[in-house]
Design an enzyme around this catalytic site. Structure first.
Site, PDB file in Angstrom:
ATOM      1  N   LYS A 180     -10.701  -0.175  10.650  1.00 10.54           N
ATOM      2  CA  LYS A 180     -10.920  -1.401   9.862  1.00 10.54           C
ATOM      3  C   LYS A 180     -11.296  -2.578  10.766  1.00 10.54           C
ATOM      4  CE  LYS A 180      -7.395  -0.100   6.460  1.00 10.54           C
ATOM      5  NZ  LYS A 180      -8.130   0.488   5.343  1.00 10.54           N
TER       6      LYS A 180
ATOM      7  N   ASP B 219       3.002  -4.105   8.171  1.00  9.83           N
ATOM      8  CA  ASP B 219       1.804  -3.308   7.944  1.00  9.83           C
ATOM      9  C   ASP B 219       0.644  -4.276   8.173  1.00  9.83           C
ATOM     10  OD1 ASP B 219      -0.487  -2.307   6.816  1.00  9.83           O
ATOM     11  OD2 ASP B 219       0.477  -1.511   5.025  1.00  9.83           O
TER      12      ASP B 219
ATOM     13  N   GLN C  11      -4.566  -4.937   7.362  1.00 14.56           N
ATOM     14  CA  GLN C  11      -5.569  -5.913   6.900  1.00 14.56           C
ATOM     15  C   GLN C  11      -5.472  -7.244   7.647  1.00 14.56           C
ATOM     16  OE1 GLN C  11      -7.959  -5.007   4.958  1.00 14.56           O
ATOM     17  NE2 GLN C  11      -7.174  -3.179   3.946  1.00 14.56           N
TER      18      GLN C  11
ATOM     19  N   CYS D 279      -4.882   2.428  -3.527  1.00 14.95           N
ATOM     20  CA  CYS D 279      -3.654   2.994  -2.939  1.00 14.95           C
ATOM     21  C   CYS D 279      -2.483   2.011  -3.045  1.00 14.95           C
ATOM     22  CB  CYS D 279      -3.855   3.422  -1.484  1.00 14.95           C
ATOM     23  SG  CYS D 279      -5.077   4.701  -1.292  1.00 14.95           S
TER      24      CYS D 279
ATOM     25  N   HIS E   9       0.866  -1.175   0.000  1.00 16.01           N
ATOM     26  CA  HIS E   9       0.000   0.000   0.000  1.00 16.01           C
ATOM     27  C   HIS E   9       0.909   1.233   0.000  1.00 16.01           C
ATOM     28  CE1 HIS E   9      -2.750   2.972   1.852  1.00 16.01           C
ATOM     29  NE2 HIS E   9      -3.734   2.192   1.476  1.00 16.01           N
TER      30      HIS E   9
END
Ligand code: C6P
Length: 416
Positions: free
Chosen positions: A225, A199, A202, A366, A122
């Protein structure tokens, strides 16, 4: 098995309609919906103990501080952090990565040092490192992505070498859904004395994540999220690394002693939380963690695997023109499915689905280099699932996609 019917009742927004049709919300990788318990926790803060934290001797401030720090404990515990002092509240994944770039990478990296990323990052896990490279002279390297949409680890021993100082990769891709073998990458990074940043935007919302088990040094994620409010997230930093980091922003709360010409830094995590923090949002994130834990993260992941598997099978019934990205093996994929068809531009698909009350995301998500340079398309359409999504909603998605394909095929025929 999750009781999806009961879960759906906890999310007021799911009972609304869009253009007279029941909302089918399949844009969870962008942001999730919020249960009543999170909304009420935030309202309760403003109605009953709204006050600044860490500053006041009055009852309201002490109550607010107690709730704020209790939220930090909950969140730290949720990701398996050794204690809550290594959990910094940040605005979200983006700010977490920028904090590491400013406070660890810029002071530590120099010309010729290497930062290893992957081709599926991302922008939030790419651009901060591009800037670090410009400032320090460090060099960016990339783990390639295979046709199947997984990391190509064939040349990993060459990519992770004595010049590597940081490996920073996404745990789960927001475009391909791929779950990356981050523990293996952590071991390889540590073998050459490099650190690893994950990261986890998700992954933390969708599966059990334990920072100690993953052996990572930095891990960033976003509250919005994972059923929580926007404007808050977490950055975990391994305690031994945290001690060596420079301040991020400066101002109130991050200092101990201040003179007209100098200042000394507060203990961490406060050293990295300058200014009045997002108090209501932090407490709301704590409530989101409570909600997810009441369900159980294994159950959350099981539901995601089941609905993603079902969706992948049903989506195959679409026209052969549709391309689906990411691995087929459900054990290494999360609940985001990106697809593309020459017949209908992704933005047109998104608009037609919207008319049916179905929310999906379209565009480059993104992750422009991945979408444009690897998948070689200008945009994809993406459906992404969460705990409240049902197989019937997948059926509605497939039906609406068939309708969109029909509309565009007929329009195309009329034009020739
Ligand atoms: N992806 C999506 O629709 P923030 O904006 O800081 O909460 O999260 C940034 C981010 C970082 N990494 C990954 C893997 C992400 O998926 C995201 C957010 C959203 O895919 C919005 S672009």
């Amino acid at each position: 098995m999750l009781d999806i019917k009961a879960i759906r009742k906890d999310f007021p927004i799911l009972s609304r309609t869009v253009y007279g049709k029941p909302l089918v919300y399949l844009d969870n990788a962008a942001t999730s919906q919020k249960p009543s318990s999170v909304i009420e926790t935030i309202t309760n803060y403003y109605q009953n103990y709204n006050s600044n934290v860490h500053r006041g001797v009055h009852a309201l401030s002490m109550e607010a501080t107690e709730h704020y720090e209790a939220a930090r404990e909950k969140v730290a515990n949720f990701i398996g952090a050794p204690d809550s002092t290594c959990l910094i509240f940040v605005r979200g994944t983006t700010e977490g990565i920028n904090l590491v770039a400013s406070s660890w990478a810029i002071p530590n990296l120099g010309p010729g040092d290497e930062i290893l990323l992957s081709e599926m990052e991302h922008h939030s896990n790419l651009i901060p490192w591009q800037r670090v490279a410009q400032i320090t002279g460090a060099v960016l390297k990339f783990i390639p992505v295979t046709e199947e949409g997984v990391l190509d680890l064939e040349n990993l021993s060459a990519l992770i070498n004595n010049r590597t100082k940081l490996v920073s990769v996404t745990h789960v891709s927001n475009v391909l859904g791929t779950i990356n073998p981050v523990k293996e990458l952590a071991r390889k990074a540590h073998n050459v004395g490099a650190l690893i940043m994950l990261d986890a935007a998700q992954s933390v919302p969708h599966m059990p994540v334990n920072v100690q088990d993953l052996e990572c040094d930095f891990l960033a994620f976003s509250s919005h999220k994972m059923l929580g409010p926007t404007g808050i997230g977490g950055l975990y930093v391994r305690p031994s690394v945290l001690k060596t980091m420079q301040p991020f922003q400066s101002g109130g709360e991050m200092v101990k002693e201040v003179t007209f010409t100098s200042a000394s830094w507060n203990d961490h995590p406060f050293q990295f939380e300058a200014g009045t923090p997002s108090i209501s949002a932090s407490i709301g994130l704590g409530a989101a963690v409570d909600y997810l834990q009441s369900i159980g993260m294994d159950e959350v992941r099981n539901h995601e695997m089941a609905i993603t598997q079902y969706a992948l099978e049903e989506l195959k019934h679409l026209s052969e023109d549709f391309i689906f990205y990411g691995p087929n093996d459900i054990s290494i994929r999360g609940g985001a499915i990106s697809f593309y068809s020459d017949l209908v531009h992704p933005h047109d698909l998104g608009t037609i689905l919207d008319q049916e009350g179905i929310a999906i995301r379209t565009g480059h998500h993104c992750a422009m280099p991945l979408v444009r340079e690897r998948l070689k398309v200008s945009a994809t359409a993406r459906a992404s699932f969460y705990i409240y999504n049902t197989e019937s909603e997948v059926d509605q998605l497939v039906k609406a996609l068939k309708k969109a394909t029909r509309i565009f095929t007929n329009a195309y025929k009329k034009n020739i």
